[in-house]
Design an enzyme around this catalytic site. Structure first.
Site, short mmCIF file in Angstrom:
data_model
loop_
_atom_site.label_atom_id
_atom_site.label_comp_id
_atom_site.label_asym_id
_atom_site.label_seq_id
_atom_site.Cartn_x
_atom_site.Cartn_y
_atom_site.Cartn_z
N GLN A 124 0.83 -1.21 0.00
CA GLN A 124 0.00 0.00 0.00
C GLN A 124 0.86 1.26 0.00
O GLN A 124 0.36 2.35 -0.26
CB GLN A 124 -0.95 0.00 1.19
CG GLN A 124 -0.28 0.13 2.54
CD GLN A 124 -1.23 -0.08 3.70
OE1 GLN A 124 -1.64 -1.19 3.98
NE2 GLN A 124 -1.58 0.99 4.40
N HIS A 137 -6.24 -1.41 11.65
CA HIS A 137 -5.65 -1.91 10.41
C HIS A 137 -6.57 -2.94 9.76
O HIS A 137 -7.25 -3.71 10.47
CB HIS A 137 -4.28 -2.55 10.72
CG HIS A 137 -3.46 -2.89 9.52
ND1 HIS A 137 -3.38 -2.06 8.42
CD2 HIS A 137 -2.68 -3.96 9.24
CE1 HIS A 137 -2.60 -2.61 7.52
NE2 HIS A 137 -2.16 -3.76 7.98
N CYS A 155 -5.17 0.57 3.74
CA CYS A 155 -5.27 -0.87 4.05
C CYS A 155 -6.69 -1.36 3.87
O CYS A 155 -6.94 -2.48 3.41
CB CYS A 155 -4.81 -1.13 5.47
SG CYS A 155 -5.83 -0.32 6.70
#
Lengths: 230, 124
Positions: free
Chosen positions: A19, A168, A25
């Site tokens: 990324q 995340h 993410c």
């Protein structure tokens, strides 16, 4: 349920992606679950575009109007599914390549590779998560990535890892039954998690997290998507 | 050419060049074994810092992350923790640059909208 299971062995998982320094993410977690569902529905593994989500998706969470998808500044996988249902689908990486920066939306409806028809949240019980993983394909997962900045390998099973702080998004692709965890005095079953920080991070881009303890909140934000095979 | 994501943007605030943006001084780290470790980290991950003061600032961050890796190793003994390509980032920078889920505090598990999948039979 099989003792261990891995969608990578069945060809349902694309290569580990990167990324870059962009908080996207959530987009990688979203495309990973759609790539898996589409593979199971059609037998074809397509590499789908995260950039379309980064540039074009501004969807907000129904209950939390502050939690909106905003490119490199974060998002939610369930918002992204909703955007894709309304937008008509997602392009492939080749037609909408990743740049790692938010730009103007260049989505072309005529280039849609996969349509999303529905999505669902998976129960927090980890046996249920394993059952949906086996039956449905790779699952999008949110977790607390506190220990991931220094992670190099092995089965991570921190003594303390906040379950309520999810920061995340990753992809659950399988699970294993062996993986010794000294402090829990037994062979720890673990989850196999695909990350989006490149192959040099972790175990060739993957993270192993012990199973059965709701570790780092990994069971609190699990979702699956249904694709529409036209 | 160094990939974009490995170029560290200057974060020192331009006051006294020997201090980091947080006012601490890292000169004492120069010439230590930690700096040698930092140099091999720079080589291994192809890092590049625009100014000397940025180098000294990142050295300070790197040393702090060495300590953090040791803490993580103690708290998570079945995994291996250590130096990764992110070891020159503070945890705030790391979270901002490499994460991105707006999950926040998940006290209400039912915050997710959308349907909830029915439980499957998993016994036997």
């Amino acid at each position: 349920l099989p003792n261990s299971f891995d969608w990578r062995e069945k060809g349902a998982v694309t290569d580990v992606k990167m990324q870059g320094s962009c908080g996207s993410c959530w987009a990688f977690s979203t495309t990973g679950s759609i790539e898996g569902a589409n593979f199971i529905a059609t037998g074809k593994l397509l590499n789908l575009s995260e950039q379309q989500l980064v540039d074009c998706d501004n969807t907000c969470d129904k209950k939390d109007r502050k939690a909106c998808d905003s490119g490199c500044r974060g998002g939610l996988m369930t918002n992204a599914y909703k955007y894709l249902i309304e937008a008509g689908g997602i392009e492939e990486e080749d037609s909408y390549p990743y740049t790692g920066k938010r730009g103007e939306c260049k989505f072309s409806p005529d280039k849609v590779a996969v349509k999303v028809s529905n999505f669902t949240n998976i129960p927090i019980d980890e046996q249920q998560i394993a059952a949906y993983l086996v039956n449905h394909g790779p699952l999008a997962v949110g977790l607390n990535a506190l220990f991931m900045q220094t992670y190099i390998g092995g089965v991570s099973c921190p003594l303390i890892c906040g379950k309520r702080w999810i920061n995340h998004g990753v992809l659950l692709v399988g699970y294993g039954s062996k993986g010794f965890s000294i402090l829990r005095l037994s062979n720890q079953p673990y989850w196999i998690i695909k990350n989006s920080w490149g192959k040099r991070w972790g175990e060739n881009g993957y993270y192993k997290l012990c199973r059965g303890h709701g570790m780092c909140g990994m069971n609190t934000m699990v979702s699956a998507v249904m694709t529409q095979t036209s | 050419a160094v990939p974009e994501e490995f170029k560290i943007r200057q974060v020192t605030d331009g006051r006294n060049p020997t201090t980091t943006a947080h006012g601490g001084s890292n000169h004492h780290l120069l010439g230590t074994p930690a700096e040698h470790r930092f140099k091999s980290f720079i080589q291994e991950y192809n890092k590049e810092y625009c100014t000397r003061e940025e180098y000294i600032n990142r050295l300070g961050v790197f040393v702090k992350n060495l300590l953090r890796a040791a803490e993580h190793q103690a708290l998570d003994p079945t995994a291996v923790h250590g130096v990764t390509q992110f070891s020159d980032l503070t945890s705030e920078e790391f979270e901002r640059m490499y994460m991105g889920v707006k999950g926040g505090d998940r006290t209400s598990l039912l915050r997710e909208f959308g349907s909830h999948a029915p439980p499957m039979v998993v016994k036997d």
